[in-house]
Design a protein around this motif. Structure first.
Motif, short mmCIF file in Angstrom:
data_model
loop_
_atom_site.label_atom_id
_atom_site.label_comp_id
_atom_site.label_asym_id
_atom_site.label_seq_id
_atom_site.Cartn_x
_atom_site.Cartn_y
_atom_site.Cartn_z
N ASP A 192 0.71 -1.31 -0.05
CA ASP A 192 0.14 0.04 0.06
C ASP A 192 0.82 1.24 -0.14
O ASP A 192 0.48 2.26 -0.63
N ASP A 193 2.07 1.21 0.58
CA ASP A 193 3.04 2.45 1.05
C ASP A 193 3.64 2.56 -0.57
O ASP A 193 3.99 3.69 -0.89
N ARG A 194 3.43 1.32 -1.57
CA ARG A 194 4.04 1.77 -2.99
C ARG A 194 2.97 2.07 -3.97
O ARG A 194 3.16 2.23 -5.14
N GLY A 195 1.73 2.28 -3.37
CA GLY A 195 0.76 2.53 -4.02
C GLY A 195 -0.37 1.75 -4.68
O GLY A 195 -0.92 1.97 -5.57
N TRP A 196 -0.15 0.22 -4.14
CA TRP A 196 -0.87 -0.79 -4.75
C TRP A 196 -2.16 -1.14 -3.95
O TRP A 196 -2.11 -1.20 -2.62
N GLN A 197 -3.23 -1.48 -4.60
CA GLN A 197 -4.42 -1.80 -3.86
C GLN A 197 -4.33 -3.27 -3.27
O GLN A 197 -3.75 -4.17 -3.78
N LYS A 198 -5.05 -3.54 -2.18
CA LYS A 198 -5.16 -4.83 -1.63
C LYS A 198 -5.31 -6.04 -2.56
O LYS A 198 -4.77 -6.93 -2.55
N ARG A 199 -6.60 -5.78 -3.25
CA ARG A 199 -7.07 -6.86 -4.29
C ARG A 199 -6.06 -7.18 -5.31
O ARG A 199 -5.72 -8.26 -5.53
N SER A 200 -5.51 -6.01 -5.69
CA SER A 200 -4.33 -6.39 -6.75
C SER A 200 -2.90 -7.28 -6.20
O SER A 200 -2.33 -7.84 -6.86
N VAL A 201 -2.75 -6.88 -4.98
CA VAL A 201 -1.69 -7.53 -4.40
C VAL A 201 -2.13 -9.08 -4.07
O VAL A 201 -1.46 -10.13 -4.26
N GLN A 202 -3.38 -9.34 -3.62
CA GLN A 202 -3.87 -10.70 -3.28
C GLN A 202 -3.79 -11.30 -4.77
O GLN A 202 -3.41 -12.62 -4.74
#
Length: 244
Positions: A192-202
């Motif tokens: 999230d600190d790098r600007g990525w959304q939770k769902r995208s990371v999952q």
């Protein structure tokens, strides 16, 4: 462990006459035990906090989080009732923009708007002559900026979907590069600190085949780690590491 109520915890300090100069509540709503979306309850609680802090001769700093309503202005992004922002005398927004962290004046009732200040986080070493402690986080200020709260909330147009997926997967490999088991909440916070959304990371974790397990407990603790590591990284892979 359940957090104490704001009134009970701070009231004990005041009664005991403790020499407290700064109260930090993170997040402040966890200590209030109220409906954080009801303005009258929020204002009453903050008024109590103000009185208790005055009795202690201390400053009170409450940390709040943002809601997911990205179509709203920055002042409306603070989670919960409007009273969290309107009652507090000073409000600042902290966020990441173009690789730099910023502290921006969101709303102030007692001084002029001072704009923004850029900073980074770094590790420091403390030594009192007997004991050395490494890895102490410190703030390094980089001077005054011109960002507004809405500037900080606006993200630049992202790359194409394929490029973004590759970037997130590369980022996950970097976050999990030591090969140890980590709590997914911590991994997602780094992302999230790098600007990525939770769902995208999952989704990226699923595509990469990130190893997942439930560490025994009540309730079980979910853990992630990279599926492939070097021989050097493989040493101690059985070790469980949950970053805070």
């Amino acid at each position: 462990m359940e957090k104490p109520s704001l009134v009970a915890a701070i009231g004990k300090l005041a009664i005991a006459g403790k020499q407290v100069r700064l109260l930090i509540l993170d997040p402040v709503s966890d200590y209030a035990r109220i409906n954080k979306d009801k303005d009258d309850e929020v204002r009453a609680t903050l008024n109590t906090l103000k009185g208790l802090a005055k009795d202690l001769g201390a400053a009170a700093l409450g940390i709040n989080h943002l809601n997911k309503k990205t179509d709203q202005g920055a002042v409306h992004r603070v989670s919960g009732a409007r009273g969290w922002v309107s009652y507090a005398r000073l409000n600042f927004l902290v966020g990441l923009k173009d690789g730099m962290r910023h502290l921006v004046t969101l709303k102030t009732n007692i001084t002029k708007n001072v704009g923004s200040f850029a900073f980074t986080l770094a590790d420091a070493v403390a030594n009192d002559g007997n004991l050395t402690i490494a890895g102490i986080p410190v703030v390094r200020w980089h001077g005054k900026g011109e960002l507004t709260p809405d500037d900080l909330m606006t993200r630049a147009p992202g790359p194409s979907k394929a490029e973004d997926q590759n970037e997130i997967e590369a980022g996950l490999k970097d976050i999990l590069k030591d090969g140890k088991w980590c709590a997914p909440e911590w991994v997602i916070k780094q992302a999230d600190d790098r600007g990525w959304q939770k769902r995208s990371v999952q989704r990226a974790a699923d595509r990469m085949g990130i190893e997942k397990m439930d560490r025994p407990g009540k309730p079980p603790v979910k853990m992630w780690r990279l599926p492939f590591v070097t021989a050097e990284q493989n040493e101690g892979r059985a070790e469980v590491d949950i970053p805070l």
